[in-house]
Design a protein around this motif. Structure first.
Motif, mmCIF file in Angstrom:
data_model
loop_
_atom_site.group_PDB
_atom_site.id
_atom_site.type_symbol
_atom_site.label_atom_id
_atom_site.label_comp_id
_atom_site.label_asym_id
_atom_site.label_seq_id
_atom_site.Cartn_x
_atom_site.Cartn_y
_atom_site.Cartn_z
ATOM 1 N N VAL A 1 0.646 -1.538 -0.007
ATOM 2 C CA VAL A 1 -0.074 -0.406 -0.045
ATOM 3 C C VAL A 1 1.320 1.257 0.057
ATOM 4 O O VAL A 1 0.033 2.609 -0.636
ATOM 5 N N GLU A 2 1.949 0.863 0.750
ATOM 6 C CA GLU A 2 2.676 2.068 0.988
ATOM 7 C C GLU A 2 3.204 2.370 -0.429
ATOM 8 O O GLU A 2 3.372 3.742 -0.997
ATOM 9 N N CYS A 3 3.527 1.282 -1.613
ATOM 10 C CA CYS A 3 4.388 1.363 -2.565
ATOM 11 C C CYS A 3 3.341 2.335 -3.596
ATOM 12 O O CYS A 3 3.192 2.860 -4.552
ATOM 13 N N LEU A 4 1.815 2.161 -3.011
ATOM 14 C CA LEU A 4 0.959 2.629 -4.245
ATOM 15 C C LEU A 4 0.913 4.012 -3.724
ATOM 16 O O LEU A 4 0.788 4.780 -4.661
ATOM 17 N N TRP A 5 0.691 4.543 -2.888
ATOM 18 C CA TRP A 5 0.562 5.926 -1.852
ATOM 19 C C TRP A 5 1.578 6.481 -2.349
ATOM 20 O O TRP A 5 1.607 7.817 -3.408
ATOM 21 N N ARG A 6 2.973 6.240 -2.477
ATOM 22 C CA ARG A 6 4.313 6.860 -3.139
ATOM 23 C C ARG A 6 4.078 6.825 -4.559
ATOM 24 O O ARG A 6 4.093 7.967 -5.064
ATOM 25 N N SER A 7 3.636 5.999 -5.259
ATOM 26 C CA SER A 7 3.645 6.184 -6.812
ATOM 27 C C SER A 7 2.893 7.061 -7.557
ATOM 28 O O SER A 7 2.754 8.653 -8.443
ATOM 29 N N VAL A 8 1.720 6.631 -7.050
ATOM 30 C CA VAL A 8 0.142 8.089 -6.780
ATOM 31 C C VAL A 8 1.085 9.309 -6.342
ATOM 32 O O VAL A 8 0.612 10.086 -7.618
ATOM 33 N N THR A 9 1.613 9.722 -5.222
ATOM 34 C CA THR A 9 2.316 10.786 -5.059
ATOM 35 C C THR A 9 3.174 11.640 -5.722
ATOM 36 O O THR A 9 2.956 12.272 -6.047
ATOM 37 N N TYR A 10 3.795 10.702 -6.106
ATOM 38 C CA TYR A 10 5.494 11.233 -7.352
ATOM 39 C C TYR A 10 4.536 11.334 -8.767
ATOM 40 O O TYR A 10 5.655 11.670 -9.800
ATOM 41 N N GLY A 11 3.672 10.306 -9.058
ATOM 42 C CA GLY A 11 3.094 10.466 -9.935
ATOM 43 C C GLY A 11 3.958 9.503 -11.093
ATOM 44 O O GLY A 11 3.618 9.716 -12.759
ATOM 45 N N ARG A 12 4.483 8.724 -11.108
ATOM 46 C CA ARG A 12 5.199 7.424 -11.564
ATOM 47 C C ARG A 12 5.111 6.360 -10.496
ATOM 48 O O ARG A 12 4.627 6.211 -9.248
ATOM 49 N N ARG A 13 5.138 5.254 -11.448
ATOM 50 C CA ARG A 13 5.843 3.864 -10.511
ATOM 51 C C ARG A 13 6.548 3.476 -10.322
ATOM 52 O O ARG A 13 7.625 3.241 -10.851
ATOM 53 N N LEU A 14 6.687 2.820 -9.004
ATOM 54 C CA LEU A 14 7.634 2.978 -8.215
ATOM 55 C C LEU A 14 7.873 0.922 -8.374
ATOM 56 O O LEU A 14 6.530 0.365 -8.325
ATOM 57 N N PRO A 15 9.176 0.660 -7.994
ATOM 58 C CA PRO A 15 8.809 -0.773 -7.974
ATOM 59 C C PRO A 15 8.424 -1.297 -6.949
ATOM 60 O O PRO A 15 9.253 -0.330 -6.069
ATOM 61 N N LEU A 16 7.854 -2.436 -6.683
ATOM 62 C CA LEU A 16 6.962 -3.291 -5.933
ATOM 63 C C LEU A 16 8.802 -3.676 -4.856
ATOM 64 O O LEU A 16 8.685 -3.663 -3.538
ATOM 65 N N LEU A 17 9.446 -4.128 -5.716
ATOM 66 C CA LEU A 17 10.533 -5.087 -5.254
ATOM 67 C C LEU A 17 11.708 -4.596 -5.637
ATOM 68 O O LEU A 17 12.010 -3.766 -6.177
ATOM 69 N N ARG A 18 12.725 -4.987 -4.618
ATOM 70 C CA ARG A 18 13.799 -4.542 -4.805
ATOM 71 C C ARG A 18 14.431 -4.284 -6.581
ATOM 72 O O ARG A 18 14.428 -6.127 -6.206
ATOM 73 N N THR A 19 15.802 -3.403 -6.754
ATOM 74 C CA THR A 19 16.763 -4.807 -7.767
ATOM 75 C C THR A 19 17.512 -5.458 -7.691
ATOM 76 O O THR A 19 17.903 -6.267 -7.994
#
Length: 81
Positions: free
Chosen positions: A60-78
């Motif tokens: 949920v935090e990843c989804l929240w940050r993606s919406v806040t930053y306006g871009r898709r963030l990776p869910l898993l570590r690279t």
């Protein structure tokens, strides 16, 4: 993981206690409430530890940050460190 855990606890509580779920409100003794809450806490703690081995944030935090930053963030570590 705090928001994810909070929302999961809410879903568990609604699913077990209210009419849209099992509807068991009022059927637990105080001792069984403590046991249920303790088991839910332990299961969520273990799940969070396993999740955070592979990810920086909760889902949920990843989804929240993606919406806040306006871009898709990776869910898993690279890369694992």
């Amino acid at each position: 993981m705090a928001l994810t855990i909070h929302l999961t606890q809410t879903a568990i509580g609604i699913g077990v206690l209210y009419g849209i779920g099992l509807g068991w409100r009022g059927s637990f003794s105080l001792a069984s409430c403590f046991v249920f809450a303790g088991l839910a806490f332990v299961i969520q703690t273990v799940a969070a530890r396993v999740w955070l081995r592979h990810s920086t944030f909760g889902p949920v935090e990843c989804l929240w940050r993606s919406v806040t930053y306006g871009r898709r963030l990776p869910l898993l570590r690279t890369s694992h460190s």
